[in-house]
Design an enzyme around this catalytic site. Structure first.
Site, PDB file in Angstrom:
ATOM      1  N   HIS A   1      10.829   3.162 -10.130  1.00  0.00           N
ATOM      2  CA  HIS A   1      10.250   2.474  -8.956  1.00  0.00           C
ATOM      3  C   HIS A   1       9.436   3.482  -8.146  1.00  0.00           C
ATOM      4  O   HIS A   1       8.304   3.230  -7.745  1.00  0.00           O
ATOM      5  CB  HIS A   1      11.371   1.871  -8.109  1.00  0.00           C
ATOM      6  CG  HIS A   1      10.973   1.460  -6.717  1.00  0.00           C
ATOM      7  ND1 HIS A   1      10.745   2.374  -5.706  1.00  0.00           N
ATOM      8  CD2 HIS A   1      10.748   0.245  -6.166  1.00  0.00           C
ATOM      9  CE1 HIS A   1      10.400   1.735  -4.605  1.00  0.00           C
ATOM     10  NE2 HIS A   1      10.398   0.440  -4.855  1.00  0.00           N
ATOM     11  N   ASN A   2      10.033   4.647  -7.921  1.00  0.00           N
ATOM     12  CA  ASN A   2       9.340   5.661  -7.131  1.00  0.00           C
ATOM     13  C   ASN A   2       8.115   6.204  -7.863  1.00  0.00           C
ATOM     14  O   ASN A   2       7.109   6.509  -7.241  1.00  0.00           O
ATOM     15  CB  ASN A   2      10.297   6.805  -6.777  1.00  0.00           C
ATOM     16  CG  ASN A   2      11.224   6.417  -5.643  1.00  0.00           C
ATOM     17  OD1 ASN A   2      11.448   5.234  -5.396  1.00  0.00           O
ATOM     18  ND2 ASN A   2      11.769   7.390  -4.943  1.00  0.00           N
TER      19      ASN A   2
ATOM     20  N   GLY B   1      28.044   8.975   5.886  1.00  0.00           N
ATOM     21  CA  GLY B   1      26.767   9.672   6.078  1.00  0.00           C
ATOM     22  C   GLY B   1      25.837   8.843   6.939  1.00  0.00           C
ATOM     23  O   GLY B   1      25.336   7.815   6.485  1.00  0.00           O
ATOM     24  N   LEU B   2      25.651   9.269   8.181  1.00  0.00           N
ATOM     25  CA  LEU B   2      24.862   8.459   9.107  1.00  0.00           C
ATOM     26  C   LEU B   2      23.510   9.086   9.412  1.00  0.00           C
ATOM     27  O   LEU B   2      23.157   9.348  10.557  1.00  0.00           O
ATOM     28  CB  LEU B   2      25.673   8.196  10.379  1.00  0.00           C
ATOM     29  CG  LEU B   2      26.951   7.381  10.144  1.00  0.00           C
ATOM     30  CD1 LEU B   2      27.788   7.299  11.412  1.00  0.00           C
ATOM     31  CD2 LEU B   2      26.620   5.979   9.634  1.00  0.00           C
TER      32      LEU B   2
ATOM     33  N   VAL C   1      24.225  10.157   1.537  1.00  0.00           N
ATOM     34  CA  VAL C   1      23.995  11.578   1.822  1.00  0.00           C
ATOM     35  C   VAL C   1      22.836  12.049   0.956  1.00  0.00           C
ATOM     36  O   VAL C   1      22.432  11.354   0.021  1.00  0.00           O
ATOM     37  CB  VAL C   1      25.261  12.424   1.542  1.00  0.00           C
ATOM     38  CG1 VAL C   1      26.400  11.998   2.453  1.00  0.00           C
ATOM     39  CG2 VAL C   1      25.704  12.318   0.082  1.00  0.00           C
TER      40      VAL C   1
ATOM     41  N   ASN D   1      18.863   8.787  -3.557  1.00  0.00           N
ATOM     42  CA  ASN D   1      17.955   8.893  -4.710  1.00  0.00           C
ATOM     43  C   ASN D   1      18.462   9.978  -5.660  1.00  0.00           C
ATOM     44  O   ASN D   1      17.830  11.010  -5.838  1.00  0.00           O
ATOM     45  CB  ASN D   1      16.538   9.254  -4.231  1.00  0.00           C
ATOM     46  CG  ASN D   1      15.751   8.021  -3.855  1.00  0.00           C
ATOM     47  OD1 ASN D   1      15.969   6.939  -4.393  1.00  0.00           O
ATOM     48  ND2 ASN D   1      14.825   8.186  -2.923  1.00  0.00           N
TER      49      ASN D   1
ATOM     50  N   SER E   1      15.846   0.678  -1.932  1.00  0.00           N
ATOM     51  CA  SER E   1      14.457   0.892  -1.535  1.00  0.00           C
ATOM     52  C   SER E   1      14.091   0.053  -0.319  1.00  0.00           C
ATOM     53  O   SER E   1      14.578  -1.059  -0.146  1.00  0.00           O
ATOM     54  CB  SER E   1      13.507   0.528  -2.675  1.00  0.00           C
ATOM     55  OG  SER E   1      12.175   0.664  -2.232  1.00  0.00           O
TER      56      SER E   1
ATOM     57  N   GLU F   1       5.569   3.802  -7.315  1.00  0.00           N
ATOM     58  CA  GLU F   1       5.203   3.973  -5.896  1.00  0.00           C
ATOM     59  C   GLU F   1       4.209   5.141  -5.729  1.00  0.00           C
ATOM     60  O   GLU F   1       3.214   5.016  -5.012  1.00  0.00           O
ATOM     61  CB  GLU F   1       6.492   4.228  -5.113  1.00  0.00           C
ATOM     62  CG  GLU F   1       6.369   4.599  -3.660  1.00  0.00           C
ATOM     63  CD  GLU F   1       7.751   4.981  -3.078  1.00  0.00           C
ATOM     64  OE1 GLU F   1       8.655   4.128  -3.057  1.00  0.00           O
ATOM     65  OE2 GLU F   1       7.922   6.146  -2.672  1.00  0.00           O
TER      66      GLU F   1
ATOM     67  N   LYS G   1      15.453   3.028 -10.150  1.00  0.00           N
ATOM     68  CA  LYS G   1      14.953   3.409  -8.819  1.00  0.00           C
ATOM     69  C   LYS G   1      13.971   4.581  -8.951  1.00  0.00           C
ATOM     70  O   LYS G   1      12.952   4.645  -8.255  1.00  0.00           O
ATOM     71  CB  LYS G   1      16.104   3.779  -7.881  1.00  0.00           C
ATOM     72  CG  LYS G   1      15.647   4.318  -6.512  1.00  0.00           C
ATOM     73  CD  LYS G   1      14.743   3.313  -5.786  1.00  0.00           C
ATOM     74  CE  LYS G   1      14.393   3.619  -4.357  1.00  0.00           C
ATOM     75  NZ  LYS G   1      13.842   4.876  -3.995  1.00  0.00           N
TER      76      LYS G   1
ATOM     77  N   HIS H   1       3.205  20.986 -41.674  1.00  0.00           N
ATOM     78  CA  HIS H   1       4.031  19.953 -41.029  1.00  0.00           C
ATOM     79  C   HIS H   1       3.908  18.590 -41.719  1.00  0.00           C
ATOM     80  O   HIS H   1       4.578  17.653 -41.313  1.00  0.00           O
ATOM     81  CB  HIS H   1       3.647  19.831 -39.549  1.00  0.00           C
ATOM     82  CG  HIS H   1       4.020  21.054 -38.753  1.00  0.00           C
ATOM     83  ND1 HIS H   1       5.313  21.490 -38.635  1.00  0.00           N
ATOM     84  CD2 HIS H   1       3.251  21.948 -38.079  1.00  0.00           C
ATOM     85  CE1 HIS H   1       5.340  22.600 -37.901  1.00  0.00           C
ATOM     86  NE2 HIS H   1       4.091  22.899 -37.559  1.00  0.00           N
TER      87      HIS H   1
HETATM   88  C1  6PG Z   1      11.925   3.751  -1.178  1.00  0.00           C
HETATM   89  C2  6PG Z   1      11.258   5.072  -1.232  1.00  0.00           C
HETATM   90  C3  6PG Z   1      12.160   6.121  -0.720  1.00  0.00           C
HETATM   91  C4  6PG Z   1      11.424   7.399  -0.349  1.00  0.00           C
HETATM   92  C5  6PG Z   1      11.465   8.432  -1.417  1.00  0.00           C
HETATM   93  C6  6PG Z   1      10.165   8.979  -1.924  1.00  0.00           C
HETATM   94  O1  6PG Z   1      11.944   3.116  -2.202  1.00  0.00           O
HETATM   95  O2  6PG Z   1      12.399   3.377  -0.110  1.00  0.00           O
HETATM   96  O3  6PG Z   1      10.881   5.389  -2.542  1.00  0.00           O
HETATM   97  O4  6PG Z   1      13.206   6.248  -1.609  1.00  0.00           O
HETATM   98  O5  6PG Z   1      10.190   7.179   0.108  1.00  0.00           O
HETATM   99  O6  6PG Z   1      12.212   9.407  -0.811  1.00  0.00           O
HETATM  100  O7  6PG Z   1      10.032  10.235  -1.524  1.00  0.00           O
HETATM  101  P1  6PG Z   1       8.933  11.298  -1.842  1.00  0.00           P
HETATM  102  O8  6PG Z   1       7.574  10.684  -1.697  1.00  0.00           O
HETATM  103  O9  6PG Z   1       9.211  12.284  -0.753  1.00  0.00           O
HETATM  104  O10 6PG Z   1       9.213  11.861  -3.201  1.00  0.00           O
END
Ligand code: 6PG
Length: 643
Positions: free
Chosen positions: A367-368, A185-186, A255, A283, A309, A371, A364, A623
């Site tokens: 993590h998001n 998957g490129l 992918v 992801n 990430s 984020e 992960k 309850h």
């Molecule tokens: C990372 C990011 C990466 C991407 C996600 C978030 O750690 O490199 O989290 O995985 O930014 O796809 O995507 P969304 O903001 O679109 O949910």
């Protein structure tokens, strides 16, 4: 933060350089071993030369060695291999008929050893032995070797009816010509990871599907575009791609998450062999990863669900990698993943075996989630500073000053974003204010609810994105609900910084607490300090605060129970209260900042209002409830109407 991507060039490259040649007596191990060592210009060792005296005596009396006799001898050979690995490698020949013998020989060098299995029929070997003048072996002894032989998996299997010259050619072909690692998957991430692998001197095979008129010769064109890919082998058809890889094959799928992953697995399966390893670097949802892990285990294929990430730049120069799955399979791919990962401040790879099943994709996902919150908080800081009368350049200058105490990758890129101009205007002013998402924030919110863990800030950051999508209704609402006149924000820029820092602590507390809950619930035994360590570089949420967490999580799993963090929160609290209250009075949308202080207020109250909820539940649904004045934790029911 930005400059910390990347890893010391080539120093982490680990080659396969201990070659064991195995098989029953008479297959020609010594001949092939010494020819191969000459060909590869590495030393040759005949295992038989390393037997202790007792074994030699026993053998000279015609007695067979037992497992106990072999144990010390195999350990000696393993020590030899470990020593040679530090030099330039070697060829060792040893019958190694049982899996347990091979495990001893492989101790501490798995991932850096290759096994060649010389195989032939009983009749052929017997004939050869009988033709040897200097070597006598009874048919019974040979038969007993065939009886105990546990045929090895994941070896280079060679048919001994070939000439020695062709055997050497075949082995070299497997060792040298075949690729060590496959990238499937490129897309943007797949391409960057491929270049990263090639930059680390790994021989790789590249695959991208052929879609007429849309995706044609993608792998070939990509290979031709970059000189580091000169030894990479491009494919657009699956069978030759899989066959181009050394066994056990290691294929990283890059992918899109979702059904495509299952489709790709089904496409690959007919061409894979027992022990091959698939790594899903997308992801993917951790529940699906667990299903795929179990499904592939039933087919004797290892599956590693790995978070990656760092976006395009991280993937190229060093991402943070979060692989989950079978530990032994991880050992096979460890040299590759660790070489391409970012390095922490001590030069260690930002990659570690997270745990079993879907644990890599779970962390992960969280993590998001973290984020999402870090991004939302910066967006709220932006709207506050804008209301205070600053243009994007001025806001960038303010944020620049925050680097000293609150630096993070996301802060840095936000500063760059704010400074970007298009003509006379800032580009941010032209970007449609509808925030997209690909699902990981949604899954984190579902997981936090399922695990009964209140990661409220992640949910709030996700919902802030959802609200942003109602652009047309928001425009009408802005007319319907007019902003009051003469509003003013009564706080300083330092208060905003403090409020931001306060909210970030609560965010990290909630994110890591969610991981801790999952770890206990799914028995993953996750290590929060190690996890924060691999998030100190390469990933999107790397920050100075993350660096601090590495040490803090060595002493506690609960951030809000750490005395220094408690002190810090106490110092920041006046600012968050002021900023949130003033923003609410001024009708500014700061749901995430507000959630942080609301969470702390709910969390730090010794006597909450949950007693009312319990009474209501008992009133309409019987309850039951527990009482503060009964330490036995007994459940009570009250007939409320008769009171
Ligand atoms: C990372 C990011 C990466 C991407 C996600 C978030 O750690 O490199 O989290 O995985 O930014 O796809 O995507 P969304 O903001 O679109 O949910």
């Amino acid at each position: 933060m930005g400059a910390q991507f990347g890893c010391p060039k080539k120093q982490t490259k680990i080659e396969t350089n201990i070659i064991f040649i195995m098989g029953v007596s008479g297959v020609g191990k010594s001949t092939i071993g010494s020819l191969l060592s000459e060909e590869l210009a590495i030393p040759f060792f005949d295992g038989d030369d390393f037997h202790p005296e007792n074994n030699i005596l026993k053998m000279s009396r015609g007695e067979a060695l037992n497992d106990n006799d072999r144990f010390g001898w195999l350990k000696t050979l393993n020590e030899l291999a470990v020593k040679q690995l530090k030099k330039k490698g070697c060829v060792i020949v040893c019958s190694a008929l049982k899996e347990s013998y091979r495990n001893i020989l492989n101790t501490n060098i798995k991932g850096n050893s290759k096994w060649v299995f010389l195989n032939g029929s009983f009749e052929l070997i017997e004939k050869r032995i009988n033709n040897r003048r200097d070597h006598f072996m009874s048919s019974d002894l040979l038969r007993s070797q065939f009886d105990i032989l546990e045929e090895p998996k994941n070896t280079i299997e060679i048919d001994i009816s070939l000439t020695p010259e062709n055997i050497i050619k075949a082995i070299k072909n497997e060792l040298k010509m075949k690729s060590e690692f496959g990238l499937f998957g490129l897309g943007v991430m797949g391409k960057s990871l491929s270049r990263n692998l090639a930059n680390n001197d790994f021989k790789i095979s590249l695959f991208n599907r052929h879609v007429a008129g849309k995706e044609e010769n993608v792998a070939l064109n990509f290979k031709n575009e970059f000189k580091e890919l000169s030894s990479a082998i491009p494919f657009d058809s699956i069978a030759p791609f899989v066959n181009s890889l050394q066994k056990p094959r290691k294929i990283m799928l890059m992918v899109n998450a979702g059904k495509i992953v299952d489709g790709v697995i089904e496409d690959l399966l007919p061409f894979l062999d027992d022990g091959d390893i698939l790594i899903d670097g997308g992801n993917s949802n951790y529940n699906k990863t667990k299903e795929r892990f179990d499904y592939l285990m039933s087919k004797n294929i290892h599956f590693i669900g790995s978070g990656v990430s760092g976006g395009e730049e991280g993937a190229l120069k060093g991402p943070s990698i979060m692989p989950g799955g079978d530990k032994d399979a991880y050992k096979e791919v460890q040299p590759f993943l660790e070489a391409i990962a970012a390095k922490d401040a001590n030069g260690l790879p930002c990659c570690t075996h997270i745990g079993t099943e879907g644990s890599g994709h779970f962390v992960k996902m969280v993590h998001n989630g973290i984020e999402y919150v870090e991004m939302q908080l910066l967006a709220e800081v932006f709207i506050i500073l804008k209301r205070l009368g600053n243009d994007p350049d001025q806001i960038a200058t303010i944020l620049e000053g925050w680097k000293e105490t609150a630096n993070s990758y996301l802060l840095e890129i936000t500063i760059d974003i704010l400074r970007k101009k298009e003509g006379d205007d800032w580009l941010v002013n032209k970007i449609m204010d509808k925030a997209g998402n690909k699902g990981t924030g949604n899954w984190t919110t579902i997981a936090t609810a399922q695990l009964g863990m209140p990661s409220t800030m992640i949910a709030s950051a996700l919902f802030a994105r959802y609200i942003s999508f109602y652009k047309e209704e928001r425009i009408i609402a802005s007319e319907n609900f007019k902003l009051e006149d003469n509003l003013s924000l009564n706080f300083t820029i330092d208060d905003v910084l403090n409020a931001y820092q306060f909210a970030r602590i609560i965010n990290h507390y909630q994110g890591f607490k969610l991981i801790q809950e999952a770890s206990v619930n799914y028995k993953w035994n996750l290590n929060l300090s190690e996890l924060s360590r691999i998030w100190t570089n390469g990933c999107i949420i790397r920050s100075d605060f993350m660096l601090e967490l590495v040490a803090i999580f060595k002493t506690t799993n609960n951030l809000l129970m750490d005395s220094n963090i408690v002190k810090r929160i106490e110092a920041l609290k006046p600012s968050i209260k002021k900023v949130v209250s003033e923003c609410v009075l001024n009708e500014l949308p700061i749901s995430n900042l507000s959630e942080s202080i609301n969470f702390l207020n709910s969390f730090k109250i010794a006597n909450s209002s949950a007693n009312i909820i319990q009474a209501q539940r008992d009133y309409f649904g019987a309850h039951t409830y527990q009482r503060k004045d009964d330490a036995s934790n007994k459940f009570y029911h009250t007939n409320w109407k008769n009171n």
